[in-house]
Design an enzyme around this catalytic site. Structure first.
Site, PDB file in Angstrom:
ATOM      1  N   HIS A  99     -10.611   3.870   0.032  1.00 58.52           N
ATOM      2  CA  HIS A  99      -9.734   4.930  -0.480  1.00 58.52           C
ATOM      3  C   HIS A  99     -10.191   5.424  -1.857  1.00 58.52           C
ATOM      4  O   HIS A  99      -9.826   6.522  -2.260  1.00 58.52           O
ATOM      5  CB  HIS A  99      -8.299   4.411  -0.607  1.00 58.52           C
ATOM      6  CG  HIS A  99      -7.426   4.666   0.590  1.00 58.52           C
ATOM      7  ND1 HIS A  99      -7.409   5.867   1.268  1.00 58.52           N
ATOM      8  CD2 HIS A  99      -6.495   3.875   1.200  1.00 58.52           C
ATOM      9  CE1 HIS A  99      -6.507   5.797   2.254  1.00 58.52           C
ATOM     10  NE2 HIS A  99      -5.951   4.601   2.242  1.00 58.52           N
ATOM     11  N   GLU A 147      -5.793   9.058   5.255  1.00 58.07           N
ATOM     12  CA  GLU A 147      -5.560   7.865   6.079  1.00 58.07           C
ATOM     13  C   GLU A 147      -6.413   7.842   7.342  1.00 58.07           C
ATOM     14  O   GLU A 147      -7.033   6.823   7.664  1.00 58.07           O
ATOM     15  CB  GLU A 147      -4.076   7.711   6.409  1.00 58.07           C
ATOM     16  CG  GLU A 147      -3.186   7.446   5.182  1.00 58.07           C
ATOM     17  CD  GLU A 147      -3.612   6.248   4.344  1.00 58.07           C
ATOM     18  OE1 GLU A 147      -4.438   5.436   4.813  1.00 58.07           O
ATOM     19  OE2 GLU A 147      -3.105   6.119   3.209  1.00 58.07           O
ATOM     20  N   GLU A 193      -8.644  -0.308   1.618  1.00 55.19           N
ATOM     21  CA  GLU A 193      -8.151   0.080   0.280  1.00 55.19           C
ATOM     22  C   GLU A 193      -9.311   0.415  -0.642  1.00 55.19           C
ATOM     23  O   GLU A 193      -9.241   1.350  -1.429  1.00 55.19           O
ATOM     24  CB  GLU A 193      -7.276  -1.025  -0.325  1.00 55.19           C
ATOM     25  CG  GLU A 193      -6.105  -1.488   0.543  1.00 55.19           C
ATOM     26  CD  GLU A 193      -5.251  -0.371   1.118  1.00 55.19           C
ATOM     27  OE1 GLU A 193      -5.131   0.693   0.485  1.00 55.19           O
ATOM     28  OE2 GLU A 193      -4.725  -0.565   2.241  1.00 55.19           O
ATOM     29  N   GLY A 241       1.041  -2.837   4.154  1.00 53.42           N
ATOM     30  CA  GLY A 241      -0.080  -3.774   4.118  1.00 53.42           C
ATOM     31  C   GLY A 241      -0.695  -3.896   2.737  1.00 53.42           C
ATOM     32  O   GLY A 241      -0.884  -5.002   2.220  1.00 53.42           O
ATOM     33  N   MET A 289      -2.021  -1.236  -1.013  1.00 55.55           N
ATOM     34  CA  MET A 289      -1.961   0.071  -1.660  1.00 55.55           C
ATOM     35  C   MET A 289      -3.152   0.273  -2.591  1.00 55.55           C
ATOM     36  O   MET A 289      -3.475  -0.589  -3.386  1.00 55.55           O
ATOM     37  CB  MET A 289      -0.634   0.162  -2.424  1.00 55.55           C
ATOM     38  CG  MET A 289      -0.442   1.479  -3.135  1.00 55.55           C
ATOM     39  SD  MET A 289      -0.400   2.867  -1.950  1.00 55.55           S
ATOM     40  CE  MET A 289      -1.121   4.143  -2.964  1.00 55.55           C
ATOM     41  N   GLU A 290      -3.747   1.461  -2.454  1.00 56.76           N
ATOM     42  CA  GLU A 290      -5.027   1.762  -3.089  1.00 56.76           C
ATOM     43  C   GLU A 290      -4.944   2.281  -4.516  1.00 56.76           C
ATOM     44  O   GLU A 290      -5.847   3.011  -4.957  1.00 56.76           O
ATOM     45  CB  GLU A 290      -5.749   2.800  -2.231  1.00 56.76           C
ATOM     46  CG  GLU A 290      -5.115   4.217  -2.231  1.00 56.76           C
ATOM     47  CD  GLU A 290      -4.184   4.524  -1.069  1.00 56.76           C
ATOM     48  OE1 GLU A 290      -3.626   3.573  -0.484  1.00 56.76           O
ATOM     49  OE2 GLU A 290      -3.999   5.711  -0.751  1.00 56.76           O
ATOM     50  N   ASN A 291      -3.926   1.928  -5.299  1.00 60.53           N
ATOM     51  CA  ASN A 291      -3.805   2.416  -6.674  1.00 60.53           C
ATOM     52  C   ASN A 291      -5.151   2.340  -7.391  1.00 60.53           C
ATOM     53  O   ASN A 291      -5.878   1.367  -7.281  1.00 60.53           O
ATOM     54  CB  ASN A 291      -2.799   1.566  -7.448  1.00 60.53           C
ATOM     55  CG  ASN A 291      -1.572   1.247  -6.645  1.00 60.53           C
ATOM     56  OD1 ASN A 291      -0.864   2.144  -6.241  1.00 60.53           O
ATOM     57  ND2 ASN A 291      -1.363  -0.031  -6.351  1.00 60.53           N
TER      58      ASN A 291
HETATM   59  N1  PHE Z   1      -1.679   4.045   1.386  1.00 56.73           N
HETATM   60  C1  PHE Z   1      -1.535   2.725   1.904  1.00 56.73           C
HETATM   61  C2  PHE Z   1      -2.749   2.510   2.811  1.00 56.73           C
HETATM   62  O1  PHE Z   1      -2.804   2.943   3.923  1.00 56.73           O
HETATM   63  C3  PHE Z   1      -0.329   2.462   2.699  1.00 56.73           C
HETATM   64  C4  PHE Z   1       0.958   2.529   1.945  1.00 56.73           C
HETATM   65  C5  PHE Z   1       1.781   3.626   2.068  1.00 56.73           C
HETATM   66  C6  PHE Z   1       1.355   1.481   1.161  1.00 56.73           C
HETATM   67  C7  PHE Z   1       2.986   3.697   1.415  1.00 56.73           C
HETATM   68  C8  PHE Z   1       2.548   1.533   0.510  1.00 56.73           C
HETATM   69  C9  PHE Z   1       3.372   2.648   0.643  1.00 56.73           C
HETATM   70  O2  PHE Z   1      -3.723   2.038   2.440  1.00 56.73           O
HETATM   71 ZN    ZN Z   2      -4.726   3.920   3.747  1.00 54.03          ZN
END
Ligand code: PHE
Ligand code: ZN
Length: 879
Positions: free
Chosen positions: A311, A330, A308, A271, A273-275
């Site tokens: 996170h 999560e 996100e 979905g 990604m929280e970089n």
């Molecule tokens: N960490 C992301 C989320 O839950 C999900 C994710 C995991 C995206 C692995 C890409 C790869 O917000």
């Molecule tokens: Zn997440």
């Protein structure tokens, strides 16, 4: 053969009990990424520090890399001084060397990266996905979350092709090199694990806004999208600002960089990604306009943007020590995004949706061969553990802590968690301890939730003593997955008592004296709660708001359920009673093997009451009037009979449609013309209107095909357009064919809109479905290699069309296993996610079992079987 060059064992299992601290730490990383059309050169300087006095070797992770050179403290190493295999670069480190740096140069080919992990291209733009273990496809590194470093990233490339160049943190330099290439440098002051690294480069449009934090800092907010999509970012931006404000107010959490960026990409496995400071999103969770996105899409965007963003504190500032702790970030972040959505919208409707998702995806997982505790104890491939259990059940576990502690103490616990662990990589145990210490509430027994798989089942027994006015409620817990070492869990039971008229009976003693509802601790295998001083026998409304992720086994007949459906002041339980009632009735009709038998009058009357109740939120009414889904009913059958479920449920819908035809028409008109009540979003009215539409179509009357046709043709929003198509998808009729053709024609340039077109057809229940799905796989707009498109057809078919996926010939199973085989090598992560429906084989009749297991066997024999697919298929077959 030296041990260093031995190739890694195939499909090795990794255990939590084997966790060891890293031998070396990385303090800083200076990364230079030179983007090219054929290949990309990555140069990294790592500043390393010894963390284990006894360590003799440093083993860096690296996969799909070509090593160009490696130097230690400035001296280029000869080939004999290091070892490279498919997974590691290993160096000998002299005993006295405590601090040193490495310069590593690798060559990668993002253009050929179909796995969408590491650095890859999407629609001509470069982007990255590093969670969980994608960074090792960019350069050699200690790719584990307990190694946290400060990153400085320089991106070099063709400034005309890639005018936008982004990475984490703040922009510190921007130059044109002597060879004409563009160079930009980003610095992220927050130490982070490699999984939070991100890089994006492309010719993207930007939408900008800002947010003033409560301490007065001015944060730049930027959303980057493919050109032409600028006008579809408004809802995402609004959602982001709401999330930032909410996290300040609810949790006291402020944003910590000067800029927050979101990039929407169209090829993405998950979905979003929280970089750190640079979230990368599946475009599905960013782009929306009323013309192209449904109300459900709008809700999805609001919650994923929030997820996100949240996170940043629960995940990034405090991260996971290792991947077995995944639910630390999560489960907690899903709980936070659910709380946020409940605050922004109708809390009861939100809760119903949360529980529906849990029951649809997590309960079957927890009852099947892939069951695991929210903290798994082992894995082959970590990507297989981004599951409904880790996420959704993980969120329920946090919610139970919240329920046990109460709002105020929960906040105290969270405050302590942030204070104690900011900047660290921690375990779920450290999280629970912080909540315990901050709140003063003992969670010793509660911790079992983290290591117990399976859904607990609660059996209820009630006794009322007329003479003394004493009511005894006995609850017994069991868990089919726990086996011999069953240990009772600490379960919060939120409940209330009603008198025979449905009026709340306040508690007469104990901690909730005078209150209508209270939370009780269920901690023993069998426990009796006594309520004295009652004038008449009470009816107990148990697990209000779904206060624990359990199954309830309580003797209630249709009249009891109809009572709670009509009267319970807890809206969740009201809805749930209706679902249980409908489930029971459908199951009984199936048993009778007479699907045309008339529905019981008690049920029709309960339905009529809800229909007539004008005080209810329309979205709640719509949920209450919708029958449980076919998969929900299936969970209650010992052997699932997909055809009978479908027939009986459709017949029930037909009878309900006919019985209340006038009311449905009235509601349809009312909800179309009358403006929504002032404090409700328009979407509630649309939901109810479209519920009415589906019941009208269910009558089988030709008029209502015309109504759907008219709705589609006059609609100014995607919610109504999709509802019209969805209402007609199962029939074979010239209007259906015309509308689907029109839709494709009109929207063929908008990928997200066309995904819906594939999905609706994949979920159609009509004789030609299998042939239709096969033909759609050959459609020029179809590709297996875009995850959204693949899921819209194959995922929707396998998980959303029980009747035809389980079609007797086994053709549905063969379609799925063919796709798994095709994706096994190109995108193993996505391939593995498709296995679960076959893993449910034990739930079906012998014929289907044989067909399903045959496909699993075939999958296990694939050449070059990925760890991902191997783990899912092997467990599905043998667990
Ligand atoms: N960490 C992301 C989320 O839950 C999900 C994710 C995991 C995206 C692995 C890409 C790869 O917000
Ligand atoms: Zn997440």
């Amino acid at each position: 053969m030296s041990p260093l060059s031995k190739s890694p064992a195939a499909h090795a299992t990794i255990y939590l009990k084997d966790y060891k601290e890293p031998d070396f730490l990385i303090k800083t990383v200076d990364l230079t990424v030179e983007l090219g059309e054929a290949d990309t050169i990555v140069t990294s300087r790592l500043d390393l520090a010894r963390n284990n006095a006894a360590a003799k070797k440093l083993s860096l992770n690296g996969e799909h890399l070509e090593l160009v050179s490696v130097a230690m403290d400035g001296r280029t190493l000869e080939a004999a001084e290091y070892k490279v295999d498919g997974k590691h670069l290993t160096l000998n480190i002299p005993a006295k060397t405590n601090r040193f740096h490495l310069d590593i140069k690798t060559r990668i080919k993002p253009q050929e990266n179909t796995a969408l992990e590491g650095l890859y291209k999407s629609s001509g733009n470069f982007c990255t996905q590093c969670e969980a273990q994608g960074f090792r496809r960019i350069t050699y590194y200690l790719d584990r979350p307990d190694v946290m470093a400060v990153f400085t990233t320089t991106i070099i490339g063709d400034g005309t092709r890639y005018p936008v160049m982004l990475s984490n943190g703040n922009l510190t330099a921007e130059n044109t090199l002597s060879d004409g290439r563009k160079s930009v440098t980003w610095h992220d002051p927050h130490p982070k694990p490699a999984y939070l690294f991100a890089l994006v480069a492309g010719d993207l449009a930007m939408v900008e806004d800002s947010f003033i934090t409560r301490s007065g800092r001015d944060i730049k907010l930027r959303i980057f999208v493919e050109k032409g999509n600028e006008d579809k970012c408004g809802h995402a931006m609004t959602s982001l600002k709401k999330s930032m404000k909410w996290d300040e107010e609810k949790y006291g959490r402020e944003y910590d960089l000067d800029i927050f960026m979101i990039v929407a990409v169209s090829d993405f496995n998950m979905g979003a990604m929280e970089n750190k400071g640079l979230n990368v999103f599946n475009s599905k969770y960013v782009l929306a306009s009323p013309e192209t996105a449904t109300d459900a899409d709008f809700d999805g965007i609001e919650s994923v943007i929030a997820h996100e963003y949240f996170h940043n504190w629960t995940g990034n500032r405090i991260t996971c020590r290792d991947w077995f702790q995944l639910t630390l970030k999560e489960g907690l972040t899903v709980f936070r995004d659910q709380q946020f959505s409940a605050d922004m919208n109708s809390a009861a409707v939100q809760r119903i949706g949360d529980v529906q998702r849990l029951r649809a995806a997590q309960f079957p997982e927890d009852a099947g061969p892939l069951a695991h505790p929210i903290q798994p104890q082992s894995y082959v491939e970590i990507n297989n553990f981004y599951t409904a259990t880790v996420y959704e059940k993980g969120a329920e576990v946090i919610r139970m802590i919240h329920t046990l502690l109460g709002e105020e103490k929960f906040r105290k616990g969270m405050d302590l968690y942030f204070e104690r662990h900011d900047g660290q990589a921690v375990t779920t145990e450290e999280f629970v301890s912080a909540l315990e210490d901050g709140s003063g509430v003992d969670l010793t027994q509660f911790r079992r939730w983290y290591v117990t798989p399976g859904t607990p089942e609660i059996t209820v027994n009630e006794k009322f003593d007329e003479k003394t006015g004493t009511y005894k409620l006995t609850l017994q817990q069991s868990n089919a997955k726990a086996g011999a070492d069953f240990k009772p869990l600490h379960i919060p039971l939120r409940m209330g008592l009603l008198d025979e008229n449905g009026k709340a009976m306040a508690f007469t003693e104990g901690p909730f004296k005078g209150k209508n509802s209270g939370v009780f601790d269920l901690t023993k295998k069998r426990e009796t709660f006594t309520f004295a001083g009652l004038k008449s026998p009470p009816r107990a409304s148990l697990f209000r708001g779904f206060s624990a992720p359990v199954k309830i086994n309580q003797q209630m007949d249709d009249r009891d359920l109809a009572f709670f459906f009509a009267k319970d002041e807890d809206l969740f339980n009201r809805w749930d009673a209706g679902q249980r009632l409908a489930n029971n009735i459908i199951l009984k009709q199936i048993e009778k093997q007479d699907e045309t038998a008339a529905l019981p009058e008690a049920f029709m009357e309960a339905f009529a009451d809800i229909l007539a109740d004008k005080d209810l939120d329309r979205a709640f009414t719509a949920a209450a009037l919708t029958l449980p889904g076919e998969q929900d009913i299936a969970q209650k059958m010992p052997v699932v009979d997909v055809d009978a479920i479908h027939k009986v449920r459709e017949e029930a819908r037909r009878q309900i449609g006919l019985r209340f035809e006038e009311e449905w028409r009235r509601l349809y008109d009312e909800c179309s013309s009358a403006p929504a009540p002032a404090n409700q979003p328009e979407s509630s009215s649309r939901k109810l209107k479209n519920t009415a539409l589906t019941y009208l179509i269910a009558t089988g009357k030709e008029d209502y095909v015309g109504l759907a046709d008219r709705q589609y043709r006059t609609s100014d929003n995607m919610t109504d357009s999709v509802a019209a198509l969805s209402g007609l998808k199962d029939i074979t009729h010239p209007v259906r064919e015309a509308l689907f053709a029109d839709y494709y024609d009109k929207w063929q340039k908008d990928a997200l809109v066309i995904d819906k077109w594939f999905m609706l057809q994949a979920m159609a229940v009509r004789a030609s479905t299998i042939a239709d799905v096969k033909a759609l796989m050959d459609h020029p707009a179809f590709t297996l290699h875009n995850p959204n498109r693949m899921r819209s057809l194959i995922g929707a078919f396998a998980s959303g069309n029980p009747v035809y996926f389980h079609e007797r010939s086994g053709e549905g199973y063969r379609i799925l296993s063919g796709v798994i085989a095709a994706l096994n090598k190109t995108n193993p992560q996505i391939a593995a996610r498709l296995v679960a429906p076959l893993g449910q084989w034990r739930r079906y009749d012998a014929g289907r079992q044989g067909l399903m297991t045959a496909e699993l066997e075939k999958i296990l024999k694939l050449p070059d079987l990925s760890d991902h697919v191997y783990e899912m298929a092997n467990k599905s077959l043998h667990n």
